[in-house]
Design a protein around this motif. Sequence first.
Motif, PDB file in Angstrom:
ATOM      1  N   ALA A 156       0.851  -1.193   0.000  1.00  0.00           N
ATOM      2  CA  ALA A 156       0.000   0.000   0.000  1.00  0.00           C
ATOM      3  C   ALA A 156       0.883   1.238   0.000  1.00  0.00           C
ATOM      4  O   ALA A 156       1.799   1.355   0.814  1.00  0.00           O
ATOM      5  N   ASN A 157       0.597   2.151  -0.913  1.00  0.00           N
ATOM      6  CA  ASN A 157       1.311   3.430  -0.935  1.00  0.00           C
ATOM      7  C   ASN A 157       0.637   4.417   0.006  1.00  0.00           C
ATOM      8  O   ASN A 157      -0.577   4.579  -0.020  1.00  0.00           O
ATOM      9  N   GLU A 172      -1.137   6.846  11.024  1.00  0.00           N
ATOM     10  CA  GLU A 172      -2.371   6.066  11.113  1.00  0.00           C
ATOM     11  C   GLU A 172      -2.668   5.347   9.800  1.00  0.00           C
ATOM     12  O   GLU A 172      -3.125   4.200   9.802  1.00  0.00           O
ATOM     13  N   LYS A 173      -2.363   5.959   8.662  1.00  0.00           N
ATOM     14  CA  LYS A 173      -2.587   5.258   7.383  1.00  0.00           C
ATOM     15  C   LYS A 173      -1.742   3.999   7.296  1.00  0.00           C
ATOM     16  O   LYS A 173      -2.181   2.979   6.784  1.00  0.00           O
ATOM     17  N   MET A 174      -0.497   4.085   7.830  1.00  0.00           N
ATOM     18  CA  MET A 174       0.362   2.905   7.828  1.00  0.00           C
ATOM     19  C   MET A 174      -0.244   1.798   8.701  1.00  0.00           C
ATOM     20  O   MET A 174      -0.328   0.637   8.295  1.00  0.00           O
ATOM     21  N   VAL A 175      -0.682   2.176   9.908  1.00  0.00           N
ATOM     22  CA  VAL A 175      -1.283   1.186  10.822  1.00  0.00           C
ATOM     23  C   VAL A 175      -2.558   0.609  10.203  1.00  0.00           C
ATOM     24  O   VAL A 175      -2.802  -0.603  10.243  1.00  0.00           O
ATOM     25  N   TRP A 176      -3.334   1.478   9.638  1.00  0.00           N
ATOM     26  CA  TRP A 176      -4.615   1.105   9.037  1.00  0.00           C
ATOM     27  C   TRP A 176      -4.408   0.149   7.855  1.00  0.00           C
ATOM     28  O   TRP A 176      -5.084  -0.872   7.728  1.00  0.00           O
ATOM     29  N   ALA A 177      -3.442   0.466   6.998  1.00  0.00           N
ATOM     30  CA  ALA A 177      -3.184  -0.372   5.823  1.00  0.00           C
ATOM     31  C   ALA A 177      -2.679  -1.751   6.240  1.00  0.00           C
ATOM     32  O   ALA A 177      -3.110  -2.770   5.698  1.00  0.00           O
ATOM     33  N   SER A 178      -1.775  -1.804   7.233  1.00  0.00           N
ATOM     34  CA  SER A 178      -1.256  -3.115   7.629  1.00  0.00           C
ATOM     35  C   SER A 178      -2.311  -3.890   8.423  1.00  0.00           C
ATOM     36  O   SER A 178      -2.343  -5.114   8.388  1.00  0.00           O
ATOM     37  N   TYR A 413      -1.033  -1.902  -4.595  1.00  0.00           N
ATOM     38  CA  TYR A 413      -2.464  -1.609  -4.685  1.00  0.00           C
ATOM     39  C   TYR A 413      -2.752  -0.360  -5.482  1.00  0.00           C
ATOM     40  O   TYR A 413      -1.884   0.482  -5.732  1.00  0.00           O
ATOM     41  N   VAL A 414      -3.990  -0.262  -5.923  1.00  0.00           N
ATOM     42  CA  VAL A 414      -4.528   0.902  -6.602  1.00  0.00           C
ATOM     43  C   VAL A 414      -5.837   1.200  -5.877  1.00  0.00           C
ATOM     44  O   VAL A 414      -6.581   0.277  -5.546  1.00  0.00           O
ATOM     45  N   THR A 415      -6.089   2.462  -5.587  1.00  0.00           N
ATOM     46  CA  THR A 415      -7.330   2.791  -4.877  1.00  0.00           C
ATOM     47  C   THR A 415      -8.360   3.332  -5.874  1.00  0.00           C
ATOM     48  O   THR A 415      -8.031   3.645  -7.019  1.00  0.00           O
ATOM     49  N   PRO A 416      -9.614   3.475  -5.426  1.00  0.00           N
ATOM     50  CA  PRO A 416     -10.646   4.028  -6.331  1.00  0.00           C
ATOM     51  C   PRO A 416     -10.307   5.444  -6.809  1.00  0.00           C
ATOM     52  O   PRO A 416     -10.835   5.890  -7.818  1.00  0.00           O
ATOM     53  N   LYS A 417      -9.449   6.143  -6.093  1.00  0.00           N
ATOM     54  CA  LYS A 417      -9.119   7.521  -6.464  1.00  0.00           C
ATOM     55  C   LYS A 417      -8.007   7.620  -7.508  1.00  0.00           C
ATOM     56  O   LYS A 417      -7.671   8.718  -7.952  1.00  0.00           O
ATOM     57  N   GLU A 418      -7.430   6.507  -7.903  1.00  0.00           N
ATOM     58  CA  GLU A 418      -6.342   6.535  -8.874  1.00  0.00           C
ATOM     59  C   GLU A 418      -6.711   7.389 -10.084  1.00  0.00           C
ATOM     60  O   GLU A 418      -7.821   7.292 -10.607  1.00  0.00           O
ATOM     61  N   HIS A 419      -5.789   8.221 -10.514  1.00  0.00           N
ATOM     62  CA  HIS A 419      -5.938   9.133 -11.659  1.00  0.00           C
ATOM     63  C   HIS A 419      -6.799  10.355 -11.343  1.00  0.00           C
ATOM     64  O   HIS A 419      -6.942  11.245 -12.186  1.00  0.00           O
ATOM     65  N   ASP A 427     -10.600   4.898   1.129  1.00  0.00           N
ATOM     66  CA  ASP A 427      -9.999   4.440  -0.124  1.00  0.00           C
ATOM     67  C   ASP A 427      -8.828   3.499   0.138  1.00  0.00           C
ATOM     68  O   ASP A 427      -8.634   2.516  -0.581  1.00  0.00           O
ATOM     69  N   VAL A 428      -8.037   3.817   1.150  1.00  0.00           N
ATOM     70  CA  VAL A 428      -6.903   2.953   1.501  1.00  0.00           C
ATOM     71  C   VAL A 428      -7.417   1.566   1.871  1.00  0.00           C
ATOM     72  O   VAL A 428      -6.921   0.545   1.381  1.00  0.00           O
TER      73      VAL A 428
END
Lengths: 554, 554
Positions: A156-157, A172-178, A413-419, A427-428
């Motif tokens: 996850a980026n 928190e995004k890091m904790v959330w993604a893992s 990964y790619v999220t719905p917001k890509e582009h 989204d994450v």
Amino acid sequence: MTALDDRSVQPTVTSGPIMGSEKVYLEVDDPASGRTLKVPQRRVGLSNGSHIDLYDTSGPYTDSSATIDVHAGLARTREAWIDDREPINGAVTQLAYAKAGVITPEMRFIAAREGMDPDFVRSEVAIGRAIIPVNRRHPESEPMIIGKNFLVKINANIGNSAVTSSVAEEVEKMVWASRWGADTIMDLSTGKRIHETREWIIRNSPVPVGTVPIYQALEKVNGDPASLTWEIYRDTIIEQAEQGVDYMTVHAGVLLRYVPLTAKRVTGIVSRGGSIMAAWCLAHHKESFLYTHYEELCEIFREYDITFSLGDGLRPGSIADANDEAQFAELRTLGELTHIAREHDVQVMIEGPGHVPMHKIAENVRLEEELCGEAPFYTLGPLATDIAPGYDHITSAIGAAQIGWCGTAMLCYVTPKEHLGLPNRDDVKTGVITYKLAAHSADLAKGHPRAQEWDDALSQARFEFRWQDQFNLALDPETAQAFHDETLPAEPAKTAHFCSMCGPKFCSMKISQDVRKYAEENGLSTVEAIEKGMQDKAEEFADQGKRVYLPIAD
Amino acid sequence: MTALDDRSVQPTVTSGPIMGSEKVYLEVDDPASGRTLKVPQRRVGLSNGSHIDLYDTSGPYTDSSATIDVHAGLARTREAWIDDREPINGAVTQLAYAKAGVITPEMRFIAAREGMDPDFVRSEVAIGRAIIPVNRRHPESEPMIIGKNFLVKINANIGNSAVTSSVAEEVEKMVWASRWGADTIMDLSTGKRIHETREWIIRNSPVPVGTVPIYQALEKVNGDPASLTWEIYRDTIIEQAEQGVDYMTVHAGVLLRYVPLTAKRVTGIVSRGGSIMAAWCLAHHKESFLYTHYEELCEIFREYDITFSLGDGLRPGSIADANDEAQFAELRTLGELTHIAREHDVQVMIEGPGHVPMHKIAENVRLEEELCGEAPFYTLGPLATDIAPGYDHITSAIGAAQIGWCGTAMLCYVTPKEHLGLPNRDDVKTGVITYKLAAHSADLAKGHPRAQEWDDALSQARFEFRWQDQFNLALDPETAQAFHDETLPAEPAKTAHFCSMCGPKFCSMKISQDVRKYAEENGLSTVEAIEKGMQDKAEEFADQGKRVYLPIAD
């Protein structure tokens, strides 16, 4: 004073077990050190008294007995393992040990985590078909492996930009993604506070952390690619190495002569790092300093055991550009660089596309394996079509599952917001869950020995109307339960032999249960015998259970 | 008085063009009748003055000049075509005409819609590799074709249940699903008002409508499968045939001897129709009346030109059960039934799974084609893993894209609520868009001659920072724009050469544009020449454009 002493930064991280699961540890003896390794698992307890243990990336955050202090960082569990070790042939890398026949504690940990033999782990690392991204300066991470003969991993980026998110949010995004299953995270922060943000993330991350150092180097020259120098880049590498970055994306395959190959593309160069290096090469009309100084980079990477993630700066950004000359020219150079790194006992993986229609996917894996000596492939999707912005987690999951099946070892990964925009927290999560299901689909298709247990446990729960077990076994238990409860919120519905699609009648699965009951009661062990038994007892069956109504779907 | 005269039912249907599109009609001469056929297209006008015309399933609802009156139903455009026709060899079916070498107006309409030669359409129908589902009693529908050599189609299931939705809601669901791209819809209504609901849907549907008649037959015997009879079923078929149902799912391949083959499955029988017929067979210990009366069914279907959708009542309901003996035993019987129907000049498609891991998908298509004489395959997903309830639109899109690539002609959508509850309006849209992108991915992989135009147009718009064009070209323009506007709502951002991911700097695509500009200004026509030109002018380039920053993603 370190970055984590800054009390103005107060990350609130998500903790506590995932719904219906508890953290357990498999205890594994490491004979070489005499230590006992604690390998984490997510245990889902079932209402029938059994349980299933799943691969768990979430670290101590889901351990209800753990105390989380983000200012202190996670326990430096592997520090003692690292201190114990002697260099081998002048190197301290997992690759050097593997080649020398040494099974490190990391390999033993991974073997238990994956359900594999420790020497198989070692041999896959030794030949470069798998990598263990573990910077010696990141002793907080739990060892994991990336390679085609192991579970397919996902990345996850995360990362802030100048204006859009704070240090605390990124932690928190890091904790959330893992928490939801990211096997590694990449910190793609730009803008100010890039060093501090990374420090916070690494000290608190149970998973390996990757970066693209050219981003920070570019910040140091105020965003002007032509002003980049080898020295600025090298110093950035060392700064990040010291912090503990486990793998680094290096776009050393973007050569001057390849840039014109992108001229006729529909979407030119779409990699940020690739465009920076292309700009540098054109501005100076010189070969990339990443390429000319590559052996020096290898020396630095070897010292820390950083893994190269050789970037595909010329990857296709559209269906039209897939598998073109620019892409494959760069791939050949990445193959050359792979072999040089291995001579330095440095681990390597290879980044891949991007946007590729399904019929051109297998070719990417075949060529990568051939040119890069089976180094683990790490792809971004690929998107199987360009026509669905807003749904690119799905267009790319189609490509990701398939390329994973073909042998890709890690899927970015790619999220719905890509582009379209910056992914938020939801989204994450959507991106991570989507990629976990794609990776697991690939594991099934590759016949990973333990993969199907999970599907079978969930389907069995579904068949037996154990609704709560079905939710708890889901990749995302909360969403599964919420969707169910939207139409049937009452507690009794959790044990009911029906769902809201067909209302309170028996469903199609009931008849199968009747057939099975028959077989058991009559001691029949083969299908032929069951059939015979049924012929004898057709009348009886009709009397017993002839009301069979409505199934789950048709 | 018909059902549509009931003024207590007041459906509010979505109408008006899709964002950024207008309805246009391709005018096609039909030499046989002297008529001009009006073939609908969704035209997306672009800001650079060009446009692209896309396949359009949405009917008059997206025509801003159309007047919609749900109580009157849609115009019965094809009534005159049907009245004109003489039976051929006693039959009025598209198959009979195709075999006799006659190109019907429907075939000519379809040829224009698909960009194919009319005689190719005819020949594909003649050999049964494609079907045109058009009940003579549904003259409101726009002709479409289902076959592996045409665009991959998708179906959306709708239908009320006893308590959960009203007639008006279902009419709107039909309009809503076809608006976003459903090529056919199936009305799976159960409970009361089943006849009226269907009448409303068919009279207002621009796409073919399918049903599973056994559901209504079961209602007539109060839900007791054992009480079903051939006569009740036959009368139900005729009732639905008269209303104009275009294709009907018939589970005539569930034979008594196959039922025990499901005894050892993880999830038994998961098809509603399959379980009803299995229950009937067991209760009576007799062969299925659908099988024993199959030729009579063919006679009825021939009269109306209804297409068989031969149901896979024994399809796998879990990864564990995929490609098992029960499934393939039934498939062999479906092959036998296909050939019988064709002898009666009745069109046939074959329903397929369900739940299948990726490595077992191709085998399904291969066997179906072999056993069923290449009759169009129509699959439900399949889901590539069982572990993600709540995300089964995605687990199944992975399988659907792949099976579509292998040759499946129509994909039945799965919504996020699958296995958990009833889809709402948002779920229907998510399911349709997800399946459109899967079908389009398959079209690309199969090399459909016009498929990639769409991807190229969108990617070109992306590359040229024509944001509004990118949104308008998206499968779901509204969502694409909403995601973009979440972080950058201001109007100038719609023409800006950046997006919110990287902020207001140039992105990676800029350098490609510089490279291209170079080529054009210097009259260089080949890559080699471009390279030479660049070498000469490297210094000039450096002066002009050396500030190249940040791309969309890395």
